[in-house]
Write a protein that holds these residues in place. Structure first.
Motif, PDB file in Angstrom:
ATOM      1  N   GLU A 194       0.816  -1.225   0.000  1.00  0.00           N
ATOM      2  CA  GLU A 194       0.000   0.000   0.000  1.00  0.00           C
ATOM      3  C   GLU A 194       0.851   1.278   0.000  1.00  0.00           C
ATOM      4  OE1 GLU A 194      -3.778   0.491   1.273  1.00  0.00           O
ATOM      5  OE2 GLU A 194      -3.743  -1.152  -0.193  1.00  0.00           O
ATOM      6  N   ALA A 195       2.096   1.150   0.434  1.00  0.00           N
ATOM      7  CA  ALA A 195       2.918   2.342   0.685  1.00  0.00           C
ATOM      8  C   ALA A 195       2.981   3.321  -0.492  1.00  0.00           C
ATOM      9  CB  ALA A 195       4.318   1.920   1.132  1.00  0.00           C
ATOM     10  N   PRO A 196       3.247   2.834  -1.738  1.00  0.00           N
ATOM     11  CA  PRO A 196       3.348   3.815  -2.833  1.00  0.00           C
ATOM     12  C   PRO A 196       2.037   4.573  -3.045  1.00  0.00           C
ATOM     13  CG  PRO A 196       4.208   1.658  -3.500  1.00  0.00           C
ATOM     14  CD  PRO A 196       3.529   1.462  -2.187  1.00  0.00           C
ATOM     15  N   LYS A 197       0.927   3.852  -3.004  1.00  0.00           N
ATOM     16  CA  LYS A 197      -0.374   4.482  -3.229  1.00  0.00           C
ATOM     17  C   LYS A 197      -0.693   5.505  -2.133  1.00  0.00           C
ATOM     18  CE  LYS A 197      -4.400   2.256  -2.313  1.00  0.00           C
ATOM     19  NZ  LYS A 197      -5.395   1.189  -2.400  1.00  0.00           N
ATOM     20  N   ARG A 198      -0.314   5.173  -0.896  1.00  0.00           N
ATOM     21  CA  ARG A 198      -0.652   6.036   0.239  1.00  0.00           C
ATOM     22  C   ARG A 198       0.378   7.131   0.491  1.00  0.00           C
ATOM     23  NH1 ARG A 198      -5.897   4.957   0.541  1.00  0.00           N
ATOM     24  NH2 ARG A 198      -6.365   2.803   1.158  1.00  0.00           N
ATOM     25  N   GLY A 199       1.514   7.043  -0.213  1.00  0.00           N
ATOM     26  CA  GLY A 199       2.567   8.028   0.022  1.00  0.00           C
ATOM     27  C   GLY A 199       3.350   7.784   1.298  1.00  0.00           C
ATOM     28  N   TRP A 200       3.318   6.544   1.803  1.00  0.00           N
ATOM     29  CA  TRP A 200       4.079   6.240   3.007  1.00  0.00           C
ATOM     30  C   TRP A 200       5.564   6.071   2.644  1.00  0.00           C
ATOM     31  CZ3 TRP A 200       0.066   1.879   4.313  1.00  0.00           C
ATOM     32  CH2 TRP A 200      -1.128   2.475   4.726  1.00  0.00           C
ATOM     33  N   ILE A 201       6.419   6.569   3.491  1.00  0.00           N
ATOM     34  CA  ILE A 201       7.861   6.480   3.290  1.00  0.00           C
ATOM     35  C   ILE A 201       8.336   5.118   3.796  1.00  0.00           C
ATOM     36  CG2 ILE A 201      10.083   7.550   3.834  1.00  0.00           C
ATOM     37  CD1 ILE A 201       7.927   9.346   2.393  1.00  0.00           C
ATOM     38  N   VAL A 202       9.121   4.414   2.999  1.00  0.00           N
ATOM     39  CA  VAL A 202       9.678   3.134   3.445  1.00  0.00           C
ATOM     40  C   VAL A 202      11.162   3.344   3.751  1.00  0.00           C
ATOM     41  CG1 VAL A 202      10.122   0.729   2.866  1.00  0.00           C
ATOM     42  CG2 VAL A 202       7.993   1.826   2.112  1.00  0.00           C
ATOM     43  N   VAL A 203      11.516   3.150   5.013  1.00  0.00           N
ATOM     44  CA  VAL A 203      12.907   3.285   5.438  1.00  0.00           C
ATOM     45  C   VAL A 203      13.602   1.941   5.231  1.00  0.00           C
ATOM     46  CG1 VAL A 203      14.437   3.656   7.413  1.00  0.00           C
ATOM     47  CG2 VAL A 203      12.424   5.116   7.103  1.00  0.00           C
ATOM     48  N   ASP A 204      14.646   1.968   4.460  1.00  0.00           N
ATOM     49  CA  ASP A 204      15.471   0.788   4.197  1.00  0.00           C
ATOM     50  C   ASP A 204      16.599   0.797   5.231  1.00  0.00           C
ATOM     51  OD1 ASP A 204      17.555  -0.818   3.273  1.00  0.00           O
ATOM     52  OD2 ASP A 204      17.060  -0.462   1.163  1.00  0.00           O
ATOM     53  N   MET A 205      16.466  -0.039   6.251  1.00  0.00           N
ATOM     54  CA  MET A 205      17.409   0.040   7.370  1.00  0.00           C
ATOM     55  C   MET A 205      18.868  -0.060   6.900  1.00  0.00           C
ATOM     56  SD  MET A 205      15.509  -2.132  10.423  1.00  0.00           S
ATOM     57  CE  MET A 205      16.813  -2.042  11.628  1.00  0.00           C
ATOM     58  N   LYS A 206      19.101  -0.924   5.934  1.00  0.00           N
ATOM     59  CA  LYS A 206      20.480  -1.147   5.488  1.00  0.00           C
ATOM     60  C   LYS A 206      21.063   0.108   4.833  1.00  0.00           C
ATOM     61  CE  LYS A 206      23.254  -4.387   2.803  1.00  0.00           C
ATOM     62  NZ  LYS A 206      23.224  -5.674   2.081  1.00  0.00           N
ATOM     63  N   ASN A 207      20.262   0.754   4.008  1.00  0.00           N
ATOM     64  CA  ASN A 207      20.798   1.891   3.257  1.00  0.00           C
ATOM     65  C   ASN A 207      20.559   3.239   3.916  1.00  0.00           C
ATOM     66  OD1 ASN A 207      21.892   0.456   0.990  1.00  0.00           O
ATOM     67  ND2 ASN A 207      19.763   0.010   0.404  1.00  0.00           N
ATOM     68  N   ASP A 208      19.491   3.345   4.695  1.00  0.00           N
ATOM     69  CA  ASP A 208      19.129   4.664   5.230  1.00  0.00           C
ATOM     70  C   ASP A 208      19.723   4.949   6.603  1.00  0.00           C
ATOM     71  OD1 ASP A 208      17.669   5.300   2.962  1.00  0.00           O
ATOM     72  OD2 ASP A 208      15.808   4.448   3.754  1.00  0.00           O
ATOM     73  N   TRP A 209      20.178   3.914   7.290  1.00  0.00           N
ATOM     74  CA  TRP A 209      20.706   4.110   8.643  1.00  0.00           C
ATOM     75  C   TRP A 209      22.222   3.861   8.681  1.00  0.00           C
ATOM     76  CZ3 TRP A 209      16.707   1.322  12.382  1.00  0.00           C
ATOM     77  CH2 TRP A 209      15.508   2.053  12.364  1.00  0.00           C
ATOM     78  N   ALA A 210      22.976   4.869   9.090  1.00  0.00           N
ATOM     79  CA  ALA A 210      24.432   4.724   9.232  1.00  0.00           C
ATOM     80  C   ALA A 210      24.775   3.879  10.466  1.00  0.00           C
ATOM     81  CB  ALA A 210      25.088   6.102   9.321  1.00  0.00           C
ATOM     82  N   GLU A 211      23.991   4.019  11.499  1.00  0.00           N
ATOM     83  CA  GLU A 211      24.140   3.194  12.697  1.00  0.00           C
ATOM     84  C   GLU A 211      22.799   2.539  12.986  1.00  0.00           C
ATOM     85  OE1 GLU A 211      26.833   2.833  14.500  1.00  0.00           O
ATOM     86  OE2 GLU A 211      28.106   4.475  13.763  1.00  0.00           O
ATOM     87  N   ILE A 212      22.828   1.359  13.584  1.00  0.00           N
ATOM     88  CA  ILE A 212      21.576   0.735  14.021  1.00  0.00           C
ATOM     89  C   ILE A 212      21.421   0.920  15.534  1.00  0.00           C
ATOM     90  CG2 ILE A 212      20.233  -1.400  14.174  1.00  0.00           C
ATOM     91  CD1 ILE A 212      20.629  -1.161  11.321  1.00  0.00           C
ATOM     92  N   PHE A 213      22.446   0.520  16.257  1.00  0.00           N
ATOM     93  CA  PHE A 213      22.400   0.621  17.726  1.00  0.00           C
ATOM     94  C   PHE A 213      23.366   1.704  18.198  1.00  0.00           C
ATOM     95  CE2 PHE A 213      21.509  -3.933  16.757  1.00  0.00           C
ATOM     96  CZ  PHE A 213      20.166  -3.916  17.105  1.00  0.00           C
ATOM     97  N   THR A 214      23.119   2.202  19.387  1.00  0.00           N
ATOM     98  CA  THR A 214      24.028   3.161  19.987  1.00  0.00           C
ATOM     99  C   THR A 214      25.380   2.472  20.169  1.00  0.00           C
ATOM    100  OG1 THR A 214      22.090   3.927  21.201  1.00  0.00           O
ATOM    101  CG2 THR A 214      24.212   4.825  21.863  1.00  0.00           C
ATOM    102  N   PRO A 215      26.463   3.040  19.625  1.00  0.00           N
ATOM    103  CA  PRO A 215      27.761   2.343  19.716  1.00  0.00           C
ATOM    104  C   PRO A 215      28.182   2.126  21.177  1.00  0.00           C
ATOM    105  CG  PRO A 215      27.876   4.234  18.208  1.00  0.00           C
ATOM    106  CD  PRO A 215      26.569   4.325  18.917  1.00  0.00           C
TER     107      PRO A 215
END
Lengths: 337, 337
Positions: free
Chosen positions: B316-337
């Motif tokens: 549904e995301a494209p139709k609804r305009g929801w943003i999909v966050v790609d954890m691998k590409n969009d996040w430089a860190e996952i957990f607090t170092p």
């Protein structure tokens, strides 16, 4: 937060004086005394002493702002509950307004009792008739439709005795008290037997209390995605009556921590007063508004005119250290002039 | 509010830059970029564009601070949900800890399934076994006792893969996002299928979200005034599962107005995304965290390892305009170092 902003915010949280903080160089801004409609009696002193006690940072009694939770009953505490609780007046007006379009209602014993003004019949058998009226006028529609109806009613209806719109009958001393507590870092909540959906229509505008800080009687809605958007349909399923022993239950469910200040006016507030003040690890304050002013408002306790019976909580007050506010003597004004 | 304080507060509400406001004469205080662990990708830009859009006062899209409600799913959105949702890990550990004192439990089919780690058996027949485990480990005690048990568990237990206490596994980019939204006048809420009483033990400390802004699965407690003070006893009566279509229901019940920003990661968040973004009279933002990083965290959607199935909402995301966050590409860190 910028350094100066942080400092000012801390001072504002601590400040209980009539002077608010201005930037260096600004002349001090004098504002009205925070509890101007309260006479200088013991009740006012007990409240302000408590607020000073829990907000002065050097004190061991200081309570962190996050834990400064204050809970207020609504009917009879923040505004009158006579000749009928205002939500019941709304429900009866709704019944009359919609009756021409709902012919089947005329056969309903609860509707007949309501139209005759037969309050004892509505309240008998564990409020069965009253719940039926609430069901007819407050379920089977979306939350948005219900809010519209409440808004329309407030715009049109007037209190029979005071000849004012109902939402202009908040007690002026209590409005000042709400603001005074917020100015001292308290988060103010309504915890009332009234319907949450009813109170949320006016709570922010009248009391400065946002919808998410209104705990009231409630029931489960049903979610639907309709052609014209998502809606929530009101039902009476899983009805929760936020009164008496239900009040601490509602406080835990919605707020999730114990209040340190509690304001009520009836035995329906007894358990919430207990929950706030007995064996609390923090300093705490319990206050009962006693209706003693037949001339300016109403006078009742053991024999209320509608709801609001006050016997047990009043008897417990000395033992528990709860402050009893005598409306006639402690309040210089009752309503906003 | 003092004049300067008011001005500074307004600026702080408007500010989206890396510079916070200081008093005249103070050097500007530079703080870390508010979304430092987010890479400069489309997802970050969509979020910051939205925040600018609803906070710049001159804009017709400006949303008053009181209506800046942001809702966050918890498991899989603010922290991981593998190999088991953390609350289920708690319940299983509790089961093992208490088993020697509860011999009758050994005969219970749900307990036997849980001890064998037979998740399909626990989840079959509409989660009957799972609810039984929750009942055994999360009811029949006071709310204070339950909170102690949860606290003790967080102090002792470690995540099997990351070898950290569970409450040190909040996603660093989401912690920054929560703070960024609050810095821009948003009120942040958790709206999760997890138990409210469980989440409230750590939500303020870990996420900066106070108990009264945690909406979760819940059931009614029972109030008792005991010799050692007032208590609330946990039951499973009137269980409310705050998931799927229950999420808008919970939002209405607890918050009482529509959010303008919603963050989820699974089809359990579908209806809350709809309720936030479809035909909202205010500008709105829907965001889905997509688990795409098997190396640093987990990768799943249609075939989750435990909970968190993501199919319909992703489609549904494209139709609804929801943003999909790609954890691998969009996040430089996952957990607090």
């Amino acid at each position: 937060m910028g350094r100066t902003l942080g400092l000012l915010a801390c001072l504002a949280l601590l400040g209980t004086s009539a002077f608010l903080v201005a930037a260096p160089g600004d002349p001090p801004i004098k504002v009205a005394s925070p509890l101007a409609s309260w006479r200088d009696t013991e009740a006012k002193k007990a409240i302000t002493d408590f607020v000073v006690r829990v907000t002065v940072e050097e004190s061991s009694d200081c309570v962190p702002p996050a834990e400064r939770i204050a809970v207020f009953d609504n009917d009879g505490t923040l505004w009158p509950e006579n000749p009928l609780p205002f939500q019941l007046a709304f429900a009866l007006d709704e019944l009359r307004r919609r009756l021409p379009d709902e012919p089947a209602w005329k056969e309903d014993p609860a509707v007949q009792a309501a139209l005759k003004g037969d309050l004892p019949a509505l309240l008998s058998d564990h409020y069965k008739g009253l719940f039926r009226i609430v069901e007819l006028t407050g379920s089977g529609m979306t939350t948005v439709e219900f809010a519209h109806r409440v808004r329309d009613w407030f715009a049109a209806a007037k209190h029979p005795r005071f000849d004012r719109p109902y939402d202009q009958l908040a007690y002026q001393p209590m409005l000042e008290l709400l603001q005074y507590l917020r100015d001292n870092g308290f988060k103010t909540f309504i915890v009332s037997g009234g319907g949450a959906d009813f109170m949320r229509v006016f709570s922010e505008r009248v009391y400065g209390i946002p919808p998410e800080q209104v705990v009231g009687s409630n029931a489960r809605t049903v979610y639907e995605l309709r052609d014209d958007g998502p809606v929530l349909v009101k039902t009476l399923d899983h009805l929760f009556v936020d009164d008496g022993p239900g009040k601490p239950v509602g406080i835990h469910q919605f707020i999730g921590r114990r209040p340190i200040a509690c304001f009520g006016n009836s035995d329906g507030d007894l358990q919430m007063l207990e929950y706030t003040t007995i064996d609390n690890t923090r300093p705490s304050l319990g206050v009962i508004i006693h209706h003693t002013d037949a001339e300016r408002e109403y006078a009742y306790d053991a024999k209320p005119k509608s709801s609001g019976k006050l016997v047990t909580a009043l008897a417990e007050a000395p033992k528990r250290g709860w402050i009893v506010v005598d409306m006639k003597n402690d309040w210089a004004e009752i309503f906003t002039p």
